[in-house]
Enzyme design. Structure first.
Site, PDB file in Angstrom:
ATOM      1  N   SER A  46       0.964  -1.196   0.193  1.00 59.79           N
ATOM      2  CA  SER A  46       0.045  -0.076   0.068  1.00 59.79           C
ATOM      3  C   SER A  46       1.089   1.460   0.116  1.00 59.79           C
ATOM      4  O   SER A  46       1.076   1.872   0.808  1.00 59.79           O
ATOM      5  CB  SER A  46      -0.868  -0.162   1.245  1.00 59.79           C
ATOM      6  N   HIS A 159      -3.342  -6.238   2.302  1.00 66.32           N
ATOM      7  CA  HIS A 159      -2.268  -7.054   2.756  1.00 66.32           C
ATOM      8  C   HIS A 159      -3.194  -8.537   3.126  1.00 66.32           C
ATOM      9  O   HIS A 159      -2.332  -9.441   3.599  1.00 66.32           O
ATOM     10  CB  HIS A 159      -1.873  -6.708   4.234  1.00 66.32           C
ATOM     11  N   GLU A 168      -4.836  -2.387   9.072  1.00 67.62           N
ATOM     12  CA  GLU A 168      -4.261  -3.120  10.145  1.00 67.62           C
ATOM     13  C   GLU A 168      -5.015  -3.031  11.666  1.00 67.62           C
ATOM     14  O   GLU A 168      -5.143  -1.756  11.793  1.00 67.62           O
ATOM     15  CB  GLU A 168      -2.874  -2.580  10.384  1.00 67.62           C
ATOM     16  N   GLU A 209       1.580  -9.483   6.775  1.00 67.32           N
ATOM     17  CA  GLU A 209       2.414  -9.182   7.961  1.00 67.32           C
ATOM     18  C   GLU A 209       2.131 -10.235   9.181  1.00 67.32           C
ATOM     19  O   GLU A 209       2.400 -10.039  10.374  1.00 67.32           O
ATOM     20  CB  GLU A 209       1.936  -7.862   8.515  1.00 67.32           C
ATOM     21  N   ASP A 246      -4.248   0.949  11.713  1.00 64.26           N
ATOM     22  CA  ASP A 246      -3.698   1.552  10.512  1.00 64.26           C
ATOM     23  C   ASP A 246      -4.874   1.361   9.278  1.00 64.26           C
ATOM     24  O   ASP A 246      -5.018   0.209   8.954  1.00 64.26           O
ATOM     25  CB  ASP A 246      -2.500   0.961   9.724  1.00 64.26           C
ATOM     26  N   GLU A 297      -3.423   5.516  12.197  1.00 60.00           N
ATOM     27  CA  GLU A 297      -2.709   5.766  11.234  1.00 60.00           C
ATOM     28  C   GLU A 297      -3.478   6.011   9.961  1.00 60.00           C
ATOM     29  O   GLU A 297      -4.319   5.138   9.337  1.00 60.00           O
ATOM     30  CB  GLU A 297      -1.618   4.838  11.123  1.00 60.00           C
ATOM     31  N   ASP A 324       1.396   8.130   7.524  1.00 57.46           N
ATOM     32  CA  ASP A 324       2.350   7.333   6.868  1.00 57.46           C
ATOM     33  C   ASP A 324       2.338   7.669   5.412  1.00 57.46           C
ATOM     34  O   ASP A 324       3.234   8.427   4.959  1.00 57.46           O
ATOM     35  CB  ASP A 324       1.768   5.714   6.910  1.00 57.46           C
ATOM     36  N   LYS A 349       9.550   4.914   7.606  1.00 59.53           N
ATOM     37  CA  LYS A 349       9.999   3.743   6.710  1.00 59.53           C
ATOM     38  C   LYS A 349      10.942   4.173   5.878  1.00 59.53           C
ATOM     39  O   LYS A 349      11.070   5.099   5.063  1.00 59.53           O
ATOM     40  CB  LYS A 349       8.839   3.260   5.735  1.00 59.53           C
ATOM     41  N   HIS A 377       8.491  -1.515   9.508  1.00 57.79           N
ATOM     42  CA  HIS A 377       8.702  -2.119   8.457  1.00 57.79           C
ATOM     43  C   HIS A 377       7.910  -1.953   7.071  1.00 57.79           C
ATOM     44  O   HIS A 377       7.024  -0.971   7.343  1.00 57.79           O
ATOM     45  CB  HIS A 377       8.431  -3.638   9.028  1.00 57.79           C
ATOM     46  N   LYS A 400       6.555  -0.834  14.583  1.00 55.75           N
ATOM     47  CA  LYS A 400       5.765  -1.362  14.037  1.00 55.75           C
ATOM     48  C   LYS A 400       6.104  -2.610  13.181  1.00 55.75           C
ATOM     49  O   LYS A 400       6.866  -2.007  12.111  1.00 55.75           O
ATOM     50  CB  LYS A 400       4.598  -0.568  13.167  1.00 55.75           C
TER      51      LYS A 400
HETATM   52  P1  PGA Z   1       3.121  -1.222   3.021  1.00 55.40           P
HETATM   53  O1  PGA Z   1       1.939  -1.306   4.525  1.00 55.40           O
HETATM   54  O2  PGA Z   1       4.476  -1.683   3.501  1.00 55.40           O
HETATM   55  O3  PGA Z   1       2.257  -2.263   2.207  1.00 55.40           O
HETATM   56  O4  PGA Z   1       3.031   0.006   2.379  1.00 55.40           O
HETATM   57  C1  PGA Z   1       2.610  -0.816   5.497  1.00 55.40           C
HETATM   58  C2  PGA Z   1       1.625   0.401   6.278  1.00 55.40           C
HETATM   59  O5  PGA Z   1       0.806   1.050   5.388  1.00 55.40           O
HETATM   60  O6  PGA Z   1       1.950   1.082   7.215  1.00 55.40           O
HETATM   61 ZN    ZN Z   2       0.464   2.667   7.083  1.00 55.88          ZN
END
Ligand code: PGA
Ligand code: ZN
Length: 440
Positions: A46, A159, A168, A209, A246, A297, A324, A349, A377, A400
């Protein structure tokens, strides 16, 4: 100095190719006085629109277009040329040279995956050379704050293939005495969630995940199941265990209509479910009333600054609002958010921005402005546990990194258990939300 750089193509947790970089640094003859270290680059699903660019070959017949041979080649040629001979202990200079070799704002010419692999591997080689743990090399010798895990035990959205629309559902052991107790609490809850799902004849298959991915009616169902699991494990929801969500709302957003579409909920209810920006805020307020959610998030999409301002006005003094896709670990976007008072925390990230220095700068910018930082991650991960050390080094206080399931996720938790053991009595573990709400 950096003596040798070599990249190769390896696989991530989804079975897609990614970049691994090996760096040898040190004096003398390579192999005798050199220190070799490796790093592997993660990959999102995503992905935010404003992220640094992941270079993929797009060659149809190979790995469905996802091979990264160009990025690998860029490391072995252009990036090697840029930094071989440079001081491996000067990470800022290394990262500046890497960014310059790319020359674009979003690392699109050489690829953020190529650049990041080198950046991380150099830092590791430097720590090896100094014979100090990576978290200390990055954070200094007084580094001792362990992060509270945000464990994503129920997966949805991009996911998983289930009907859960929000991406999430995470548990946070805010009431644990220390890091290892926090891990134990989360694992117990995770196992009880599996038992409960089995009892209800729901699927116990997992998403990207490592969290379970059953078909459920809606988010309330997901949260209710998690609360049951927390209680069955013997913990008090809202006191010992807090909940984080999230939503990954950019994935639900329909640009043309300017609304969010919930495909899973629509399917389960047999009618289309849309929510606009203000209905989304009300929707979250409803969830907050019912469940001990402390962190949300990407509640709104990545370019709705106005919506984010409103969301923050409404909920910002009650819960953590994490950007994010909104901030993409980018200092410029975070600066904009701070000015507008949009969100009150940033997700970090490393591959969203492409170098370690830039990622750490973003954490610092957040911390200096009263924003929290959460080290994260990607949904596509590997055995590389760099972010575990980074979480301790930055003193972010939150990480996370998925469910306590699948070794790509547990690599990080296991590394944090090692660091916690090493820090012993000096290790710090704190509820990051003290003073936020009375409950947690
Ligand atoms: P992604 O998802 O690594 O697939 O972008 C993680 C997130 O959205 O926090
Ligand atoms: Zn996110």
């Amino acid at each position: 100095p950096v003596r040798r750089i070599h990249a190769r193509q390896v696989l991530d947790s989804r079975g897609n190719p990614t970049v691994e970089v090996e760096v040898t640094a040190g004096e003398g003859i390579v192999g005798i006085h050199g220190y070799t270290a490796r790093a592997i680059v993660p990959s999102g699903a995503s992905t935010g629109r404003f992220e640094a660019v992941e270079l993929r070959d797009g060659e149809k017949g190979k790995y469905l277009g996802l091979s990264v041979e160009k990025a690998v080649n860029n490391v072995n040629t252009k990036l090697a040329e840029a930094i071989v001979g440079e001081n491996a202990l000067d990470q800022m200079n290394i990262d500046r040279l890497l960014a310059e070799a790319d020359g674009t704002d979003n690392k699109s010419s050489i690829g953020a995956n190529a650049v990041l692999g080198v950046s991380l591997a150099v830092a590791r080689a430097a720590a090896e050379g100094l014979r100090i743990p990576l978290y200390q090399y990055l954070g200094g010798c007084h580094t001792r704050k362990l992060p509270v895990p945000m464990m994503n035990i129920l997966n949805g959205g991009r996911h998983a293939d289930n009907t859960v629309d929000l991406q999430e559902f995470m548990i946070m052991p805010v009431g644990a005495e220390d890091f290892s107790e926090g891990i134990r609490m989360c694992v117990e809850i995770y196992q009880f969630l599996k038992i409960i799902l089995k009892e209800k004849n729901l699927s116990t298959a997992v998403g990207d995940e490592g969290g379970f991915a059953p078909d459920l009616e809606d988010s309330r169902d997901a949260l209710a199941l998690i609360i049951q699991a927390v209680e069955r494990a013997g913990y008090e929801p809202g006191k010992q265990i807090a909940i984080a969500i999230d939503a990954a709302a950019s994935e639900l957003y329909e640009e043309e209509k300017g609304v969010y579409y919930f495909p899973g909920e629509s399917k389960m209810k047999g009618k289309d479910v849309f929510r606009d920006s203000s209905e989304m805020i009300e929707y979250y307020e409803g969830l907050l009333e019912e469940f001990p959610v402390v962190s949300l998030e990407d509640g709104l999409e990545e370019d709705d600054w106005e919506g984010w301002k409103k969301l923050t006005e409404r909920l910002g003094d009650k819960i953590q609002l994490v950007g994010d896709d909104l901030f993409v670990t980018n200092k410029k976007r975070l600066t904009c958010g701070i000015r507008l008072q949009a969100a009150n925390a940033v997700l970090v990230k490393v591959n969203q921005i492409g170098t370690l220095t830039e990622a750490m700068d973003t954490v610092r910018l957040a911390q200096e402005n009263g924003y929290r930082a959460v080290i994260s991650h990607r949904s596509g991960e590997t055995e590389d546990s760099f972010i575990a050390d980074l979480a301790v080094a930055t003193g972010a206080g939150q990480i996370k990194t998925g469910a306590p399931c699948r070794s790509d996720r547990n690599a990080k938790y296991n590394q944090l258990l090692r660091i916690a053991e090493q820090l012993g009595e000096n290790g710090e573990y704190q509820n990051p939300f003290k003073g936020f709400s009375e409950e947690t």
